[in-house]
Design a protein around this motif. Structure first.
Motif, PDB file in Angstrom:
ATOM      1  N   ILE A   1       0.855  -1.182   0.000  1.00  0.00           N
ATOM      2  CA  ILE A   1       0.000   0.000   0.000  1.00  0.00           C
ATOM      3  C   ILE A   1       0.895   1.237   0.000  1.00  0.00           C
ATOM      4  O   ILE A   1       1.675   1.448   0.924  1.00  0.00           O
ATOM      5  N   THR A   2       0.772   2.040  -1.043  1.00  0.00           N
ATOM      6  CA  THR A   2       1.589   3.249  -1.144  1.00  0.00           C
ATOM      7  C   THR A   2       0.860   4.474  -0.625  1.00  0.00           C
ATOM      8  O   THR A   2       1.469   5.507  -0.403  1.00  0.00           O
ATOM      9  N   GLY A   3      -0.452   4.362  -0.453  1.00  0.00           N
ATOM     10  CA  GLY A   3      -1.238   5.512  -0.042  1.00  0.00           C
ATOM     11  C   GLY A   3      -1.847   6.234  -1.227  1.00  0.00           C
ATOM     12  O   GLY A   3      -2.644   7.149  -1.064  1.00  0.00           O
ATOM     13  N   GLY A   4      -1.488   5.812  -2.437  1.00  0.00           N
ATOM     14  CA  GLY A   4      -2.065   6.417  -3.628  1.00  0.00           C
ATOM     15  C   GLY A   4      -3.460   5.875  -3.905  1.00  0.00           C
ATOM     16  O   GLY A   4      -3.926   4.933  -3.276  1.00  0.00           O
ATOM     17  N   LYS A   5      -4.121   6.484  -4.867  1.00  0.00           N
ATOM     18  CA  LYS A   5      -5.492   6.082  -5.197  1.00  0.00           C
ATOM     19  C   LYS A   5      -5.562   4.651  -5.696  1.00  0.00           C
ATOM     20  O   LYS A   5      -6.467   3.909  -5.320  1.00  0.00           O
ATOM     21  N   ASP A   6      -4.620   4.251  -6.537  1.00  0.00           N
ATOM     22  CA  ASP A   6      -4.668   2.907  -7.105  1.00  0.00           C
ATOM     23  C   ASP A   6      -4.578   1.835  -6.032  1.00  0.00           C
ATOM     24  O   ASP A   6      -5.372   0.891  -6.015  1.00  0.00           O
ATOM     25  N   SER A   7      -3.625   1.953  -5.122  1.00  0.00           N
ATOM     26  CA  SER A   7      -3.474   0.913  -4.101  1.00  0.00           C
ATOM     27  C   SER A   7      -4.651   0.925  -3.136  1.00  0.00           C
ATOM     28  O   SER A   7      -5.063  -0.126  -2.635  1.00  0.00           O
ATOM     29  N   ARG A   8      -5.233   2.078  -2.875  1.00  0.00           N
ATOM     30  CA  ARG A   8      -6.408   2.126  -2.002  1.00  0.00           C
ATOM     31  C   ARG A   8      -7.612   1.475  -2.667  1.00  0.00           C
ATOM     32  O   ARG A   8      -8.399   0.799  -2.003  1.00  0.00           O
ATOM     33  N   VAL A   9      -7.751   1.647  -3.962  1.00  0.00           N
ATOM     34  CA  VAL A   9      -8.855   0.993  -4.681  1.00  0.00           C
ATOM     35  C   VAL A   9      -8.669  -0.515  -4.668  1.00  0.00           C
ATOM     36  O   VAL A   9      -9.617  -1.267  -4.421  1.00  0.00           O
ATOM     37  N   VAL A  10      -7.445  -0.991  -4.899  1.00  0.00           N
ATOM     38  CA  VAL A  10      -7.188  -2.424  -4.874  1.00  0.00           C
ATOM     39  C   VAL A  10      -7.469  -2.979  -3.476  1.00  0.00           C
ATOM     40  O   VAL A  10      -8.071  -4.048  -3.330  1.00  0.00           O
ATOM     41  N   LEU A  11      -7.071  -2.266  -2.435  1.00  0.00           N
ATOM     42  CA  LEU A  11      -7.357  -2.698  -1.070  1.00  0.00           C
ATOM     43  C   LEU A  11      -8.863  -2.779  -0.841  1.00  0.00           C
ATOM     44  O   LEU A  11      -9.367  -3.767  -0.299  1.00  0.00           O
TER      45      LEU A  11
END
Length: 82
Positions: free
Chosen positions: A60-70
């Motif tokens: 999790i990088t904190g960016g939008k993409d990783s938050r959506v995947v989470l």
């Protein structure tokens, strides 16, 4: 809106949506079926990619993409494997 607490994760509509339909641009309720289908396909792709057993490492990088995947992984029922 995704909330995570002691009781677990929950998805619920936001009381103040970030995107509103003003008649000329923005979100349209007519696109709701396509949005739901896209979410279902994304959850299926995640489940296909991680297999049926074992832990899942999700950076999790904190960016939008990783938050959506989470959020999609949680919605797909993978909370105990993350």
């Amino acid at each position: 809106m995704l909330t995570i607490g002691r009781e677990g994760a929950a998805l619920r509509p936001s009381p103040t949506p970030l995107i509103r339909f003003d008649g000329t641009r923005g979100y349209s309720l007519a696109l709701e079926p396509q949005l739901e289908e896209g979410i279902a396909q994304a959850k299926a792709a995640i489940l296909l990619g991680v297999g049926e057993t074992g832990p899942i490492d999700l950076p999790i990088t904190g960016g939008k993409d990783s938050r959506v995947v989470l959020a999609l992984a949680l919605a797909a029922g993978l909370k105990d494997r993350l």
